[in-house]
Design an enzyme around this catalytic site. Structure first.
Site, mmCIF file in Angstrom:
data_model
loop_
_atom_site.group_PDB
_atom_site.id
_atom_site.type_symbol
_atom_site.label_atom_id
_atom_site.label_comp_id
_atom_site.label_asym_id
_atom_site.label_seq_id
_atom_site.Cartn_x
_atom_site.Cartn_y
_atom_site.Cartn_z
ATOM 1 C CD GLU A 104 -3.164 3.154 -5.376
ATOM 2 O OE1 GLU A 104 -3.171 4.361 -5.508
ATOM 3 O OE2 GLU A 104 -3.080 2.760 -4.215
ATOM 4 C CG ASN A 148 -2.387 3.971 2.065
ATOM 5 O OD1 ASN A 148 -3.330 4.260 2.682
ATOM 6 N ND2 ASN A 148 -2.095 3.150 1.419
ATOM 7 C CG HIS A 170 -2.990 -0.776 -2.649
ATOM 8 N ND1 HIS A 170 -3.428 0.586 -2.452
ATOM 9 C CD2 HIS A 170 -3.385 -1.372 -1.596
ATOM 10 C CE1 HIS A 170 -3.609 0.786 -1.157
ATOM 11 N NE2 HIS A 170 -3.779 -0.655 -0.524
ATOM 12 C CB SER A 195 -0.699 -0.112 1.193
ATOM 13 O OG SER A 195 -0.081 -0.073 2.368
#
Length: 295
Positions: A151, A189, A139, A118
Site C-alpha cells: 500500500e 486498516n 505499507h 499501517s
C-alpha cells in the site's frame, strides 16, 4: 536505486530487508539492539531455508541474500549513501517522528524517506522534515516475503515523481502496488480494523464464541483466517493502536475500540507475540486452541 536502508529489525523490518536483498539490493538493516539484529538475520536465514525447501531458491542464492544485508546500530551510519530509507519501527507516533527528524538530518540529499506505518499520517511524519515532497508511505503486509501487496500512501506534499518511482520499485520487488491517499487507516486498516473490532464486540456481547466467529468468516466469506485469529497474528496492541488512530482521526463512535480489546491489551494478552490472546499459542505447535478464557 540499489542502496536501501531499513530501520527496525523486528518482524516487518527483517521481512522488508529480506525482499530487497533477494531482489539484488544492498541493504543496511538498522536497529539500536544488537540482539534484535542478530535475531533478525537468523529469521531471514530461516525464511530463506523455507524457500529453498520449496525449490524457490538455491543455497547459493541464500548466501548472496545474506551477504547483501549489513547490520548497523546507529541511524547516521546506516543511512549514509542510502537512496531509499524504509522506517519499520514500532507503530508509535512519537517514535516515528523522532526517527524522521534524525533521518532528515542524516540521509543524503535526494534520498526518499518512507514509512511502513499501517495507520499514522504520512503528512504528519513529513511535516517534521525539510523534505516533505520526498516522504511517502510504503505499507508492506505481514509476512513480507509472502504477501504481494504494498500500500503506497501519498502524503499531502508527496511529489508525483516519488510516487511513480515507488510504484516501479514495488514491481521490481515482485509486489503489487496500490496507491492511496493519506487519511486515517489509509484503505487496508480503515476497512480491516472495524471488522476485527466488530468481531471482538460480537464475542464481548456473547453473540457467539471465538471458534464460531472465525469459522463463519472463513467458510462463509472465504477469508483465509478468521478476524480474531488475524487480530492475534497482527498483535492486539497494534490493533488497539490503529483503532485509536481511526477514532481520533474521524471522531466517529463506530471506530471506538471494544472494551474487551482494551482490557486484554492492558493485561498483556497480545496474541501470538505474548503466547495468548483469543487463542493460546505453544511454540512448535500449529494446533489452533481457543484460550481457556473464552472456552
Amino acid at each position: 536505486m540499489k542502496n536501501i536502508a531499513v530501520i527496525g529489525a523486528g518482524t516487518m523490518g527483517n521481512g522488508i530487508a529480506h525482499v530487497f536483498a533477494q531482489r539484488g539490493f544492498t541493504v543496511n538493516l538498522i536497529d539500536t539492539s544488537a540482539a534484535q539484529l542478530e535475531k533478525a538475520l537468523k529469521t531471514i536465514g530461516t525464511n530463506l531455508d523455507r524457500q529453498i525447501a520449496k525449490g524457490l531458491l538455491t543455497e547459493e542464492d541464500k548466501k548472496g541474500v545474506l551477504q547483501r544485508i549489513s547490520p548497523f546500530g546507529a541511524i547516521a551510519e546506516g543511512v549514509a549513501g542510502a537512496e531509499l530509507v524504509v522506517e519499520a519501527a514500532t507503530e508509535n507516533t512519537e517514535i516515528k517522528l523522532n526517527i524522521f527528524r534524525q533521518l532528515d538530518a542524516a540521509a543524503p540529499a535526494g534520498c526518499i524517506l518512507a514509512s511502513n506505518t499501517s495507520s499514522i499520517s504520512i503528512s504528519k511524519i513529513a511535516a517534521v522534515t525539510k523534505r516533505p515532497a520526498a516522504v511517502i508511505g510504503l505499507h508492506f503486509m505481514n509476512p513480507v516475503p509472502v504477501m504481494k501487496l504494498i500500500e503506497i500512501i501519498n502524503g499531502y506534499a508527496t511529489d508525483e515523481a516519488v510516487t511513480r518511482q515507488m510504484v516501479d520499485l514495488a514491481e521490481q520487488l515482485g509486489k503489487t502496488p496500490c496507491v492511496v491517499n493519506d487519511y486515517p487507516g489509509f484503505i487496508a486498516n480503515r476497512i480491516l480494523m472495524p471488522m476485527i473490532n466488530e468481531a471482538i464486540y460480537s464475542l464481548y456481547e456473547g453473540v457467539a464464541g471465538v471458534g464460531e466467529i472465525d469459522t463463519i468468516m472463513k467458510l462463509g466469506m472465504a477469508h483465509p483466517m478468521g478476524p480474531l485469529q488475524l487480530a492475534d497474528f497482527i498483535g492486539l496492541d497494534v490493533c488497539l493502536s490503529i483503532l485509536r488512530v481511526l477514532h481520533d482521526g474521524f471522531g466517529q463512535p463506530k471506530y471506538a475500540p471494544c472494551p474487551l480489546l482494551v482490557n486484554m491489551v492492558t493485561a498483556g494478552f497480545l496474541g501470538v507475540k505474548s503466547g495468548e490472546g483469543f487463542y493460546t499459542y505453544v511454540a512448535g505447535s500449529k494446533e489452533l486452541v481457543v484460550s481457556q478464557r473464552f472456552a
